[in-house]
Structure formats: structure tokens, C-alpha cells
Design an enzyme around this catalytic site. Structure first.
Site, PDB file in Angstrom:
ATOM      1  N   ASP A 104      -9.119 -32.683  65.580  1.00 21.76           N
ATOM      2  CA  ASP A 104      -8.554 -32.272  66.560  1.00 21.76           C
ATOM      3  C   ASP A 104      -8.831 -30.762  66.732  1.00 21.76           C
ATOM      4  OD1 ASP A 104      -5.593 -29.646  66.677  1.00 21.76           O
ATOM      5  OD2 ASP A 104      -4.748 -31.698  66.002  1.00 21.76           O
ATOM      6  N   HIS A 173      -4.394 -24.706  66.555  1.00 20.40           N
ATOM      7  CA  HIS A 173      -3.553 -25.548  66.590  1.00 20.40           C
ATOM      8  C   HIS A 173      -4.392 -26.549  64.652  1.00 20.40           C
ATOM      9  CE1 HIS A 173      -1.767 -29.908  66.894  1.00 20.40           C
ATOM     10  NE2 HIS A 173      -1.374 -29.337  67.535  1.00 20.40           N
ATOM     11  N   SER A 495       4.007 -32.298  65.492  1.00 16.49           N
ATOM     12  CA  SER A 495       2.453 -32.412  64.634  1.00 16.49           C
ATOM     13  C   SER A 495       2.256 -31.308  63.724  1.00 16.49           C
ATOM     14  CB  SER A 495       1.586 -31.219  65.461  1.00 16.49           C
ATOM     15  OG  SER A 495       2.130 -30.115  66.236  1.00 16.49           O
TER      16      SER A 495
END
Length: 567
Positions: A104, A173, A495
Site C-alpha cells: 500500500d 492509507h 479497504s
């Protein structure tokens, strides 16, 4: 691999090609003079000068060989953490002895959520694909820099840890996902990770190359990552788990809408094979594409010969990309009409044909592909640069017969769409992004624990081959999560739901693998356990395209496992 060859892996002057048949002598001959990095027995990445990538690149190299551009699947995050909606009961297990891996945006390794009670890190290693080094890259992967736990602990003792290990998460994130899965408890911020004693393996993706973003019409300034870099990251996680002889949960919170929606891309199949290994669970977020008006479903029935698909193009849209998918065994022709009503081009079902049309300043490229490995379905990739504003019409003709003539059209993910570009009659189903359409992966959709409702944007199934997707729904709205600068926020998106499920999966692997009750557990086994134990509404048919097999039920999983093992 020497330094000159390594340079080509990250250079903007070289294009990346994904190969899943590297042992084919014809393929080896084709790339004999190029740098090739072999990932496993069959898969390799070739790096070629970008001047060898023509407008017809999809047909030149193959539909699956041009890397897809993947975006983040977290929809938003707030400024303050919400009330904790994450109750669970897994018999006091904690994920101990299990690794959880993320590919990620990286991780803020300095955050207290990623430290153990003795203030040491719970991160086994970080591979930052962005930081160049002469000798610190992972074995056989040849780019970026790898940091182990000893080095991270050394950095944490310094006043400025980033002066020792400069890897960080500029977006947040990856930090949110890792924290939700296994972050250290923080009562002041009403936060606890799902599997707080699990350890982390982190890959920070490098941004996609500019040439690829231009080919795939990805706007500048929006996070975008290449499929082959994600595959390399997953392989890294796989190798680290083997090196430490520990079970691993691999969780992807990135996705792509310009895919076959059958789960047959090289990367998707690669992930499913890794997930079949005992001690590995592979999870993917379903996406946040429902109610985004970027999918059209058509079915030409009876004596009708065509269907009119209307697409609104926004003013000053720099360009858009569309994937057409005609369902086997029928074939389709598409006529395109401009907002003025003027006929632009017809695309026939001819395999390997690239059609190029110039109209004033506008450029239209259509790659027609027939016979790709999904029961010979038909695909057309449309790329339109500097499009004319207004209401476009795609007139779709299907071959006549007594079978349904079904087809789909997908625009790119909403992250990459210009505001005001959308289908006038959209369909919210078959909107799960890749790689989540693959049946060998556990695909997680997102619901709101406060309302009990599915998130409006959570992508729906089934996939184009009518295989049930998603597999499970998990909490993914206003979930407390660690964020940048030692802060905590509320996070939402599929997610986030996948990260929640990753934490639950770590408990399952602890129970089965670490504690020796079921050393064969892998992704298919755990998927079935999740499906069997899920909470379901009595008046709803399962599996369905909204909820899959129901809501993830952590408190019922261990009992289902015991029944499964006849304990």
C-alpha cells in the site's frame, strides 16, 4: 543484475511488461535483448524502451501484459475518531505468531500503534520501493530499500527516526489499514486493533510511471500504482513469511476497474495461487464503485438488434477510458456517435485489431480483443483523448440468435474520473474491482455497524461469470484508525473493511496454524469458514450481490472451526 539494468526497473524511459509464460521459447526470444526479472517459475517482468510501446500496445503485447493502474480503496477519513464499532470475541486470542502484510502507501512506523508494550516495533520488515539503494533491495527484486525490525528499533531510539529510516506514509492509507488490523490499544482515543499481537510486513508502493498513466488516462496528482509493483510486493510478503516460518494474512486495499471482472488477470491468478498455500490467507477489498454511475449493463433480447448506451462527457474532460465486455458466446459490434449525432467509428469483433480515429483535437483508440482466457468473451478497450463534451451514444449490436446478448461497459474507477462524466443509465452491480473478482481470493465489502446498512458506494457482485462475489461484508464506516503524526481518525471504505477482516483472519491462523489445531488452513478454507459462520437475514437469499454470504461474524468463527475440525 548490474546497476545499468536495475536503473531500467524504475526509469521513466522504460516500460514494464508482465509475462506469465516466460518459459515459452518464443517469448524469451522476443525479449532476449531486454532486462527481465523473473519472479517465479512462470512470471517475469520485462523492461523495454518506451518508444517500443505503440498506440496499439494492448494488442502488441497482450491484454494482460500491460500493467493495470490501481487506486486506493479507502473512501475518506475524518478528523476525529468515532465511537469504536468493533466488538469481537475470539476466545482471548490476539493474532500472536501471525504476520499481516500490506502492499500500500507504506506506514508511519513511528506511530505508537505499531509498538509493543516494551516500546519495540511490531514491524518485521518494510520494503520501500521508492528509496533507491545500491545493496539494500530485497533479494531478487532489485529496487527500493528493505529495513528489518532491528534497524527500525534502532531508528525509534533516535530523536529523529526518519534521519535513520526515511520511509514514511505520506497519504496515511496504509497506516490506517495496518492499524485497524493489529494496532496497539489506545484507550484515550477509543482505539484497539483487531489482532494486537500480530506482526506486520509492509510494502510501500512506488508511484506508477508517467508513460503508463498517459496510456491509461490517469490524472496527475491522484495516487496510482502499477500492477507489477503490487505483484512484486505480494511476492516479497510471501518470501518473508517463508523466511520466518510464520503464517501470513495478505491484504490488498488497492483496486482497478479496467479489468475483466472475472478475476483472470495475471496478478489475480498469482494472488490466488499464493493464497492456496497452507498458512496463507489472501484478502482484497471489493471497491467503492457502486452508485458511481461508471458501469452499464445491457441485455439485447427478443427481436431487438441493438442497445443504445448513453455516456455524458463533462466539459474539459481531458480523456476517459472504457472497458467493453461481451458475454460469451455472442459477439458484438459497436457504433460510436458524437454528441452532434455524427457517426464516428464502428468497432467489429476482430481479434487483435486496433482502430484509431482523429477528430479535430480528439483522438480515439479502440483495441478489439477476442478469445482472451474467459470462455472466449469479447473485449474492447476504448481510450479517448480530449473528448468532445456532451452526450455520446454507443450503439451496441449483438449477433442474432436465441441466446441472451449480455454485455458490460465500465469506466475507470471514480478516483480517476473527471467529475461530470458518467453513464446516464448506470447499473450498481458487477462493480467489484480487480483483483477481488477472482474466486480464489476473499473479497470484502463494506457496511455501517451503526445503521446495519451496506455502504452506498460498496461495490457489488456477482462477477461476469456469475460466480458469487463479494464473499463477506465487514465493518468499514467510521472505523477508528491510526493516522499520520501520531493521530487517530475515523476511516471508511472497503479497504478499511478488508483490514478489519485481515485482523480477524490472524485470529483464525493463530488458532489453526500457530496453536497446531489445523496446520492446513489456507484462503479457500478460511473463506468457507467465514461464509458458514456469517450472520444472515432470514428474508434474504444468499449468496447475493450485495452482502455475499452475509456479515462477518467473529464471535461465531471459532465454533464453526471446531465443528469443521470435529473438536
Amino acid at each position: 543484475m548490474n546497476e545499468a539494468d536495475r536503473y531500467k526497473i524504475t526509469s521513466e524511459d522504460y516500460a514494464d511488461i508482465i509475462l506469465d509464460n516466460w518459459n515459452d521459447p518464443e517469448v524469451m526470444q522476443k525479449f532476449a535483448n531486454d532486462v527481465v526479472n523473473k519472479i517465479n517459475d512462470n512470471i517475469a517482468f520485462a523492461y523495454i524502451p518506451i518508444d517500443r510501446v505503440p498506440l496499439s500496445s494492448f494488442n502488441q503485447f497482450g491484454y494482460y501484459s500491460i500493467p493495470g493502474c490501481f487506486g486506493l480503496l479507502g473512501s475518506d477519513n475524518g478528523n476525529e475518531a468515532a465511537a469504536n464499532p468493533m466488538p469481537y470475541n475470539l476466545e482471548e486470542s490476539s493474532g500472536k505468531g501471525v504476520l499481516i502484510g500490506f502492499v500500500d502507501t507504506g506506514i508511519d512506523y513511528r506511530h505508537p500503534a505499531f509498538r509493543k508494550s516494551d516500546n519495540t516495533t511490531k514491524i518485521i520488515s518494510i520494503w520501500d520501493q521508492n528509496i533507491k539503494s545500491l545493496e539494500r533491495y530485497p533479494d531478487g527484486l532489485y529496487y527500493g530499500t528493505e529495513y528489518n525490525s532491528e534497524e527500525i528499533n534502532f531508528a525509534l531510539q533516535k530523536e529523529d527516526p526518519l534521519s535513520v529510516i526515511p520511509s514514511t506514509d505520506d497519504i496515511g492509507h496504509g497506516t490506517m489499514m495496518a492499524g485497524i488490523a493489529c494496532g496497539t490499544r489506545n484507550d484515550e482515543n477509543n482505539f484497539r486493533g483487531i489482532a494486537p499481537e500480530a506482526e506486520l510486513v509492509i510494502v510501500k508502493l512506488k508511484p506508477a510511471k508517467q508513460y503508463l498513466k498517459e496510456i491509461l488516462l490517469i490524472p496527475d496528482g491522484i495516487p496510482c500504482y502499477q500492477e507489477n509493483d503490487i505483484m512484486a510486493g505480494v511476492e516479497y510478503l510471501n518470501r518473508i513469511a517463508a523466511k520466518h516460518n510464520k503464517p501470513i494474512v495478505i491484504c490488498l486495499g488497492v483496486g482497478n476497474n479496467i479489468v475483466d471482472h472475472a478475476g483472470l488477470r495475471i496478478g489475480s491468478k498469482f494472488y490466488a495461487r499464493i493464497g492456496e498455500k497452507p498458512g496463507c490467507v489472501f484478502l482484497a477489498a471489493a471497491g467503492n464503485e457502486a452508485n458511481r454511475q461508471n458501469h452499464y449493463y445491457g441485455n439485447i433480447t427478443g427481436n431487438s438488434i441493438s442497445d443504445f448506451v448513453e455516456l455524458q462527457i463533462a466539459k474539459e474532460d481531458p480523456g476517459f477510458m472504457i472497458q467493453f465486455w461481451g458475454v460469451s458466446p455472442n459477439f458484438f459490434w459497436i457504433d460510436i456517435y458524437l454528441p452532434s449525432g455524427e457517426f464516428l467509428v464502428r468497432i467489429p469483433p476482430i481479434d487483435g485489431q486496433t482502430t484509431i480515429r482523429q477528430y479535430d483535437k480528439m483522438l480515439v483508440i479502440a483495441d478489439s480483443i477476442v478469445g482472451i482466457p474467459s470462455f472466449h468473451n469479447q473485449s474492447i478497450i476504448f481510450r479517448v483523448y480530449k473528448p468532445v463534451e456532451g452526450n455520446w451514444t454507443f450503439m451496441v449490436f449483438g449477433s442474432m440468435g436465441d441466446l441472451p446478448r449480455e454485455f458490460h461497459l465500465w469506466l475507470t474507477m471514480h478516483n480517476y474520473l473527471h467529475e461530470g462524466t458518467y453513464f446516464l443509465k448506470p447499473n450498481i452491480y458487477t462493480t467489484i474491482v480487480g483483483p477481488g473478482n477472482n474466486t480464489g481470493i476473499i473479497t470484502v465489502s463494506c457496511y455501517n455497524t451503526s445503521t446495519g446498512e451496506l455502504n452506498d458506494y460498496s461495490s457489488r457482485g456477482f462477477n461476469v461469470d456469475e460466480m458469487p462475489k463479494p464473499d463477506i461484508a465487514a465493518p468499514g464506516v467510521n472505523i477508528p484508525a491510526p493516522f499520520l503524526n501520531n493521530s487517530y481518525v475515523s476511516a471508511s471504505g472497503s479497504s478499511i473493511a478488508a483490514a478489519f477482516t485481515a485482523g480477524v483472519s490472524a485470529h483464525v491462523l493463530q488458532w489453526g496454524i500457530v496453536e497446531g489445531r489445523a496446520d492446513f488452513l489456507n484462503t479457500p478454507h478460511v473463506k468457507h469458514i467465514f461464509q458458514l459462520s456469517a450472520q444472515r437475514q432470514k428474508d434474504m437469499k444468499y449468496p447475493n450481490g450485495d452482502w455475499g454470504y452475509g456479515i462477518l461474524n467473529p464471535s461465531g468463527i471459532i465454533n464453526t472451526l471446531k465443528d469443521f475440525m470435529n473438536i
